[in-house]
Design an enzyme around this catalytic site. Structure first.
Site, PDB file in Angstrom:
ATOM      1  N   PHE A 143      28.345 -47.611 -82.872  1.00 28.00           N
ATOM      2  CA  PHE A 143      27.573 -46.359 -83.281  1.00 28.00           C
ATOM      3  C   PHE A 143      28.433 -45.194 -83.882  1.00 28.00           C
ATOM      4  O   PHE A 143      29.769 -45.046 -83.250  1.00 28.00           O
ATOM      5  CB  PHE A 143      27.131 -45.764 -81.954  1.00 28.00           C
ATOM      6  CG  PHE A 143      26.416 -44.313 -81.969  1.00 28.00           C
ATOM      7  CD1 PHE A 143      25.144 -44.409 -82.429  1.00 28.00           C
ATOM      8  CD2 PHE A 143      26.938 -43.100 -81.850  1.00 28.00           C
ATOM      9  CE1 PHE A 143      24.320 -43.450 -82.587  1.00 28.00           C
ATOM     10  CE2 PHE A 143      26.446 -42.028 -82.152  1.00 28.00           C
ATOM     11  CZ  PHE A 143      24.721 -42.107 -82.256  1.00 28.00           C
ATOM     12  N   ASP A 228      37.523 -45.085 -85.062  1.00 31.05           N
ATOM     13  CA  ASP A 228      36.420 -43.984 -84.483  1.00 31.05           C
ATOM     14  C   ASP A 228      36.788 -43.833 -82.898  1.00 31.05           C
ATOM     15  O   ASP A 228      36.208 -44.454 -82.065  1.00 31.05           O
ATOM     16  CB  ASP A 228      34.986 -44.584 -84.622  1.00 31.05           C
ATOM     17  CG  ASP A 228      34.130 -43.383 -84.266  1.00 31.05           C
ATOM     18  OD1 ASP A 228      34.448 -42.324 -83.647  1.00 31.05           O
ATOM     19  OD2 ASP A 228      32.831 -43.383 -84.614  1.00 31.05           O
ATOM     20  N   LYS A 257      33.889 -35.573 -79.252  1.00 26.19           N
ATOM     21  CA  LYS A 257      33.156 -35.217 -78.092  1.00 26.19           C
ATOM     22  C   LYS A 257      34.116 -34.624 -77.081  1.00 26.19           C
ATOM     23  O   LYS A 257      34.144 -33.466 -76.887  1.00 26.19           O
ATOM     24  CB  LYS A 257      32.829 -36.517 -77.369  1.00 26.19           C
ATOM     25  CG  LYS A 257      31.670 -37.195 -78.169  1.00 26.19           C
ATOM     26  CD  LYS A 257      31.025 -38.469 -77.453  1.00 26.19           C
ATOM     27  CE  LYS A 257      29.470 -38.995 -78.143  1.00 26.19           C
ATOM     28  NZ  LYS A 257      29.528 -39.604 -79.064  1.00 26.19           N
TER      29      LYS A 257
HETATM   30  C1  PLP Z   1      28.927 -39.871 -80.269  1.00 27.02           C
HETATM   31  C2  PLP Z   1      29.636 -40.692 -81.357  1.00 27.02           C
HETATM   32  C3  PLP Z   1      29.634 -40.449 -82.970  1.00 27.02           C
HETATM   33  C4  PLP Z   1      28.892 -39.231 -83.338  1.00 27.02           C
HETATM   34  O1  PLP Z   1      28.953 -37.911 -82.825  1.00 27.02           O
HETATM   35  P1  PLP Z   1      28.057 -36.679 -83.096  1.00 27.02           P
HETATM   36  O2  PLP Z   1      28.750 -35.569 -82.452  1.00 27.02           O
HETATM   37  O3  PLP Z   1      26.900 -37.096 -82.022  1.00 27.02           O
HETATM   38  O4  PLP Z   1      27.674 -36.635 -84.290  1.00 27.02           O
HETATM   39  C5  PLP Z   1      30.419 -41.261 -83.462  1.00 27.02           C
HETATM   40  N1  PLP Z   1      31.142 -42.213 -83.015  1.00 27.02           N
HETATM   41  C6  PLP Z   1      31.148 -42.452 -81.733  1.00 27.02           C
HETATM   42  C7  PLP Z   1      31.794 -43.594 -81.565  1.00 27.02           C
HETATM   43  C8  PLP Z   1      30.356 -41.646 -80.716  1.00 27.02           C
HETATM   44  O5  PLP Z   1      30.464 -42.184 -79.661  1.00 27.02           O
END
Ligand code: PLP
Length: 413
Positions: A143, A228, A257
């Site tokens: 994700f 990420d 986050k």
């Molecule tokens: C939540 C998440 C995203 C996206 O972040 P948003 O602030 O919702 O755009 C991207 N990569 C990872 C690993 C995430 O957990």
């Protein structure tokens, strides 16, 4: 239409009905209307209290209403909230320096501030295009966000397909499969993008050897390795960043986050002058990017994590949770996945939605991240006693979920 209400004004139901008449329904019907929080606890508009083990989806690192965050943001908003990137601020520069320090980034590294995780990933995709190549390799189960670029890296077909065609040349390979990665990465690959723990897939952990292999394979072909860390970063795993356990140095990481403790800030961090120099003046930007308000929030999150020793605390709480769930020795629980306070309790059957609903009734917020997995991403300040409250309640929650699943089956013709 009658003006009489069955429900008192501002009740949960009334507000949720107004929600459904005024917001685009992408999130479905929210589970609750929340009003305030303190530490790891939140209250709904009826005054009911919940232990918040969702933490705004791994965002509320310091919990709710932390005095350091409240003071930093209040002070900053009273001085200036936003100035545009024609100008900078002391807090913006300091936050960039602190992020580079905790990431162990070498001289010549850099930070681009974004406003969300997806935007940080967009920055990484644009960075990768500057290699002169277009190929991207990501993992099955990944994700990376919902904007159209990041969405191409996200694996779930239901998220991607309604918006096809997305950016081309993206290959998804099985996670933790070194041979599949080797086979997919070529001299046409611009970047490999991986999560150190796949949060949305249910806290599935990358083998450190897998991340080391990804480093080796990308270096060999001159591709970038982007980690990420949007969910895993800022102490969530018990290290500052999830990649650090493996000992690798990535080319770039993405953050969001936990970084702002609830204020919207993301970041792309590039490691070393070669990678940092790929994006030059005028090639990227964002109006809100790293404004003083969110930068002050980020600084207070980082300094509070250090002042309160939260990295060690996260490590200890994660281990405690695993041990406490194991001690239940519950026949319906297969185990606990994840690292630090990015965890999933894995069930032996698809009961997670029922458990999450029963938990909410009993005053616990948890996330049914997969049909058989309950994700726990509480504030990093959550205490042992708070975690124990949930673990002690878990057998009764599973029993309730099992009973309602059985009843639902009996009522199905
Ligand atoms: C939540 C998440 C995203 C996206 O972040 P948003 O602030 O919702 O755009 C991207 N990569 C990872 C690993 C995430 O957990």
């Amino acid at each position: 239409m009658s003006a009489t209400h069955d429900v008192p004004p501002n009740s949960q139901d009334e507000l949720l009905d107004r929600y459904s008449h005024s917001l685009i329904p992408v999130f479905g019907r929210p589970q609750l209307v929340l009003e305030r929080g303190d530490g790891a606890w939140v209250w709904d508009t009826d005054g009911k209290r919940y232990l918040d083990l969702v933490g705004g989806i791994a965002v509320n690192a310091l919990g709710h209403n932390h005095p350091a965050l409240v003071a930093a943001v209040s002070k900053q908003v009273a001085e200036m909230a936003h100035i545009s990137n024609f100008y900078t601020s002391r807090v913006q520069v300091e936050l960039a320096e602190q992020v580079l320090r905790i990431a162990g980034a070498p001289e010549g590294s850099g930070v681009f501030f974004a406003n969300s995780g997806a935007e940080a990933v967009e920055g990484a995709i644009k960075l990768s295009r500057r290699t002169g190549r277009t190929g991207l390799v990501a993992a099955e189960g990944a994700f990376h966000g919902r904007t159209t670029g990041a969405l191409a890296l996200t694996h779930k077909a239901a998220y991607r397909e309604p918006f096809a065609p997305l950016i081309p040349d993206v290959t998804h390979v099985p996670y933790n499969d070194i041979e599949a990665l080797r086979a997919a990465v070529t001299t046409e690959t611009a970047a490999v993008v991986l999560e150190p723990v796949q949060g949305e897939a249910g806290a599935v952990v990358a083998d450190p050897a897998y991340l080391r292999a990804a480093r080796e394979v990308t270096t060999a072909v001159g591709a970038l390795l982007v980690i990420d860390e949007v969910q895993t970063g800022i102490g969530r795993t018990g290290d500052w960043f999830g990649f650090q356990e493996s000992g690798i140095v990535p080319d770039a990481i993405t953050l969001a986050k936990g970084l702002g403790g609830g204020l919207p800030i993301g970041a792309l961090v590039t490691f070393g002058p070669g990678v940092t120099g790929l994006l030059t003046a005028g090639q990227h930007g964002s109006t809100f990017s790293g404004n003083p308000l969110v930068a002050a929030a980020g600084l207070s999150v980082l300094s509070t994590i250090e002042a309160e020793g939260l990295l060690d605390h996260v490590q200890a709480m994660g281990e405690h949770l695993v041990a406490a769930v194991a001690a239940l020795d519950h026949p319906d629980v297969a185990g606990v996945r994840g690292r630090g306070l990015l965890r999933a309790i894995v069930l032996r059957s698809d009961l997670s939605a029922g458990v999450a609903a029963a938990a909410r009734d009993a005053g616990f917020l948890v996330n049914a991240v997969a049909p058989d997995a309950i994700r726990l991403v509480p504030p990093l300040v959550v205490t042992r006693d708070e975690l124990d409250l949930f673990v002690a309640a878990l057998p009764a929650l599973i029993a309730t979920a099992t009973t309602s699943a059985t009843a639902a089956k009996e009522h199905t013709p």
